[in-house]
Structures are given as C-alpha cells and as structure tokens.
Enzyme design. Structure first.
Site, PDB file in Angstrom:
ATOM      1  N   HIS A   1     -36.686 -62.084 -50.613  1.00 36.82           N
ATOM      2  CA  HIS A   1     -36.528 -63.314 -51.396  1.00 36.82           C
ATOM      3  C   HIS A   1     -36.738 -63.024 -52.880  1.00 36.82           C
ATOM      4  O   HIS A   1     -37.748 -62.462 -53.272  1.00 36.82           O
ATOM      5  CB  HIS A   1     -37.548 -64.370 -50.940  1.00 36.82           C
TER       6      HIS A   1
ATOM      7  N   TYR B   1     -41.432 -75.357 -51.695  1.00 35.50           N
ATOM      8  CA  TYR B   1     -42.774 -75.952 -51.832  1.00 35.50           C
ATOM      9  C   TYR B   1     -42.594 -77.349 -52.428  1.00 35.50           C
ATOM     10  O   TYR B   1     -42.063 -77.482 -53.533  1.00 35.50           O
ATOM     11  CB  TYR B   1     -43.639 -75.125 -52.783  1.00 35.50           C
TER      12      TYR B   1
ATOM     13  N   PRO C   1     -53.619 -71.092 -47.815  1.00 35.52           N
ATOM     14  CA  PRO C   1     -52.339 -70.399 -47.583  1.00 35.52           C
ATOM     15  C   PRO C   1     -51.254 -70.715 -48.621  1.00 35.52           C
ATOM     16  O   PRO C   1     -50.203 -70.095 -48.619  1.00 35.52           O
ATOM     17  CB  PRO C   1     -51.921 -70.889 -46.202  1.00 35.52           C
TER      18      PRO C   1
ATOM     19  N   LYS D   1     -51.465 -65.433 -49.727  1.00 33.26           N
ATOM     20  CA  LYS D   1     -52.185 -64.240 -50.160  1.00 33.26           C
ATOM     21  C   LYS D   1     -53.073 -63.609 -49.087  1.00 33.26           C
ATOM     22  O   LYS D   1     -53.582 -62.505 -49.286  1.00 33.26           O
ATOM     23  CB  LYS D   1     -53.065 -64.576 -51.383  1.00 33.26           C
TER      24      LYS D   1
ATOM     25  N   TYR E   1     -47.346 -64.546 -57.607  1.00 30.00           N
ATOM     26  CA  TYR E   1     -46.770 -64.754 -56.275  1.00 30.00           C
ATOM     27  C   TYR E   1     -46.282 -63.438 -55.670  1.00 30.00           C
ATOM     28  O   TYR E   1     -46.536 -63.140 -54.503  1.00 30.00           O
ATOM     29  CB  TYR E   1     -45.616 -65.761 -56.353  1.00 30.00           C
TER      30      TYR E   1
END
Ligand code: APR
Ligand code: PHB
Length: 388
Positions: free
Chosen positions: A72, A200, A292, A296, A383
């Site tokens: 991704h 998200y 979550p 990580k 990220y």
C-alpha cells in the site's frame, strides 16, 4: 535441559527472535503456554512496516509475504468533512504491506520446524528464576511433569498477560498507562475490501476503519462503548452503523456479508520500564501495548526483537554493550510509536465526554493535515515506521 537463550512466548516476538538467533548460531528454546493451533487461531492486525518486511526477508521467511502481501502506497482519512489521502510513497518513499499477522506466525512456525528449532507448546506454570544472577533458569510443567531450562539469558516475549514483566521486581518497574473510554468492535467477512487501501473514518457517531486481509476477506472496525457486548451487535446492525460512519459514496459501494469472526477489544496505551532486569529482556507486548489505530503492535514487537537479537548475537561474539543498551534503545522507539498511536486515536475517535472543544481541535488538525505537505509527511513517516 540447557540452552543459551530461553524465550518465553511463541507469538510473533518469540518466534521471530528464535529464528533470528538460530540463523546466527545462537541456541534458543521457545516455551509457549498454548497449543500451536490456538496461537494460529488469533485474528490480529496485518499492517507490516518496511522494516519488519526486511527483517522477515533477512530471516528467510519473506517468500509468501512477497507473493501474497498487498503493498500500500497510502491510506485514506475521512473525518470532519475532510477527505485526505496520505501518500506514503510520495512523502517518504516507503510503503506498508498488508499481510495478516497470523500468516507471519504461520511462516515463522514453518521455518522453525524446517530447521528443527525447539518450540515447546502447552508449557505451563512457567517461572523465571535467578534472572538477576549469572545463572538464570526457567521452571515449567509439561504434561504435568516438572521441567527446567538452564540458560544464559531469558527473553520475555509472553505478551501483556505473561509472567516475564511481573518477574521484574515491582519496585524497579515504572508503568505508564492510558485506558481509552471505548473499544473496537471488529468483524471479519468474506467480502471485497471497501477500497484498495485502508479507510480511516472519523465521525461524530464514532470511528470506523475499513481494512482487509486479501481480495475476498475484509476486516472492519467500529468504535463502540466499553459497555457494549458482541451479542448486542448483529451483522445487520454492524453494517448499518458502518455505513452511517462512511461518506455516502463509499457507504454505497460497501459490500456486506455474514461475519466469520466478531469481537470487541478494549484500547489502551501501556509502557513498562525498564525492558530488562539482569539477564531477563522483555520484547513486544510483554512490555508495551498500543491502541491499534496506528497499527504499531506487531511492528514495535519487530523492532524490539531486532535490537535484542543483534545484542544477543553480539554478546556471544564478545561484545556486551548492546545488551546493556537494549532497554534504552528499544524504549526510545516504543515511546515515539506510542505517541503516534495515541495521537491517531485522539484525532479520529469521538470523545463525547470531552465536549465540543476537542471536536473542533480534531477538525482543525485535519484542516492542517489537508493543507500541509509537511504535516502529511510527518504522519506518513510515523505510519510507515520510524527508523530503527
Ligand atoms: N508462559 C508461556 N507462554 C505465555 C505465557 C506464559 N506464562 N503467557 C503468555 N504466553 C504466550 C501467549 O500464549 C502468546 O502466544 O506468549 C505469547 C505472546 O504473544 P503476543 O501476545 O502475540 O505478543 P507478541 O509476541 O509480543 O506479539 C505482539 O501480537 O498480540 C499481538 O497486538 C499484538 O501485534 C502485537 C503482537
Ligand atoms: C487490521 O487490518 O486489522 C488493522 C489495520 C490497520 C489498523 C488496525 C487494524 O490501524
């Protein structure tokens, strides 16, 4: 029995550490409380940082990851009237790979079997003894029979509920904890993922996340009150609520279907310092837990394990300084990743008890993210994974 390193816990941390040590000729044994089937039955997040992918390849277990993982380049944030794709590739030159944690564990088990590594399952009543001496040992029972492992070092990879962290005297431990006033209701369904990348979604009704395991297996989450139970959430109720929290154009194309797994997990941030005591070294969830939101958990376990494996390998080559520095080095990365996970959770979840001010702060932060390439780069750097 005697081994150079006794690893407590056969989850991702313990198995990866065992493999890295074996690859370097360090003799390790893994003591896992549960059966292998039980360990492999756990449904866990699968967003792998590039650093973890590189370690898995170095350890010789990257083939299926490279064949089946989904790379991704970015992710979509939709919240407070804003819609923003954060482009990892353009801002950092890095990507993440979607590959279920269960598959990572499966690959690690297969390789450890192939090289004849010792993983003892259903090891009960594990007790770490004399960790603060030069001759630590571990007691456990197997099929009711008492066993003992004499070793040079003990690696505590037994997760949040394990015995290792508690072996460090309480007076020497400093624990930091923040419990979030909600949980995540997760569903696994044999449906097409909402989008090619993760979505998200922050909504006044609560957070939602649309993720995936493969092209026909979706993993979606809803923020729910801690008082909710799985029984209260029918599949229909889940899909209807997820649709409410998505923008109409995404809600419209969301494929729904029966859940094959449904569960609620609480969210917490937790860090216990130090990560070592005498000849006991903690790695992964044994020492820290992250919400979550930033994906990580597995990736922090990986950096701990990398640092610890290199320190133990160096020790057997005569260099002890890396072991002495392990706790400080691992904690430095743990705290930064914990901050990111906390910040992402604060940004995207609803906190009704905190009133309208926080909601306006969240909206302002998303506005800034949308307007600032530097802000997007900072989010992306965290990220995809900060440097080891
Ligand atoms: N004795 C032996 N084994 C134990 C004991 C014990 N007393 N207590 C726990 N275990 C085992 C558990 O059964 C589990 O298989 O230790 C393992 C710990 O694995 P995880 O909890 O998965 O922790 P870790 O390996 O650090 O992996 C961290 O996995 O749980 C996710 O969210 C977490 O993504 C993160 C990653
Ligand atoms: C998941 O796919 O389970 C997942 C993905 C990203 C997250 C959390 C969970 O931030």
């Amino acid at each position: 029995m005697r081994h150079q390193v006794c690893i407590i816990g056969g989850g991702p941390s313990g198995l990866l550490l065992a493999l890295l040590l074996h690859r370097a000729g360090v003799d390790a044994v893994v003591l896992e409380r549960r059966s292998r089937d039980y360990v492999l039955s756990r449904i866990r997040a699968g967003v792998l940082e590039q650093g973890l992918c590189d370690i898995l390849r170095k350890a010789g277990v990257g083939a299926r990851l490279d064949a089946e993982g989904f790379v991704h380049d970015g992710t979509l944030l939709v919240a407070h009237g804003r819609r923003l794709r954060v482009d990892f590739q353009e801002t950092t030159g890095k990507t993440v790979t979607i590959y279920g944690q269960t598959e990572v564990t499966r690959d690690l088990y297969a390789e450890l079997d192939r090289i004849g590594a010792k993983v003892i399952h259903e090891a009960e009543e594990v007790a770490i003894q004399d960790a603060d001496t030069e001759a630590p040992y571990v007691l456990f029972t197997l099929n009711g029979e008492e066993k003992r492992v004499d070793c040079d070092y003990v690696a505590g990879c037994d997760g949040f509920h394990g015995v290792s962290r508690r072996t460090i005297p309480e007076r020497l431990r400093q624990q930091f904890e923040h419990v979030y006033p909600f949980g995540w209701l997760g569903i696994l369904s044999r449906t097409r993922p909402l989008q090619d990348e993760l979505v998200y979604a922050g909504h006044e009704r609560g957070f939602a996340l649309c993720s995936m395991r493969n092209a026909r297996l979706s993993r979606h989450y809803l923020q729910v009150p801690l008082t909710d139970t799985v029984e209260e959430w029918t599949d229909e109720a889940f899909w209807a609520e997820l649709r409410r929290r998505l923008p109409p154009d995404l809600a419209e194309v969301l494929e729904i279907g029966p859940s094959i797994e449904k569960s609620i997990a609480p969210l917490r941030s937790f860090i216990s310092e130090p990560m070592s005591w005498g000849r006991l070294f903690l790695a992964g969830d044994a020492s820290h837990i992250v919400p979550p939101t930033g994906a990580k958990g597995l990736n922090l376990a990986a950096s701990d394990v990398w640092y610890l494996s290199q320190a133990l390998i160096a020790r057997y080559a005569g260099e002890e300084s890396l072991l002495r520095d392990y706790s400080a080095k691992a904690l430095a990365r743990v705290w930064k990743a914990s901050r990111f996970s906390w910040a992402m959770t604060r940004l995207l979840h609803s906190f009704p008890a905190e009133g309208p001010f926080l909601a306006r702060m969240q909206a302002a932060e998303l506005e800034h993210l949308a307007d600032s390439h530097a802000a997007q780069t900072s989010l992306a750097e965290n990220y995809v994974g900060l440097p080891y």
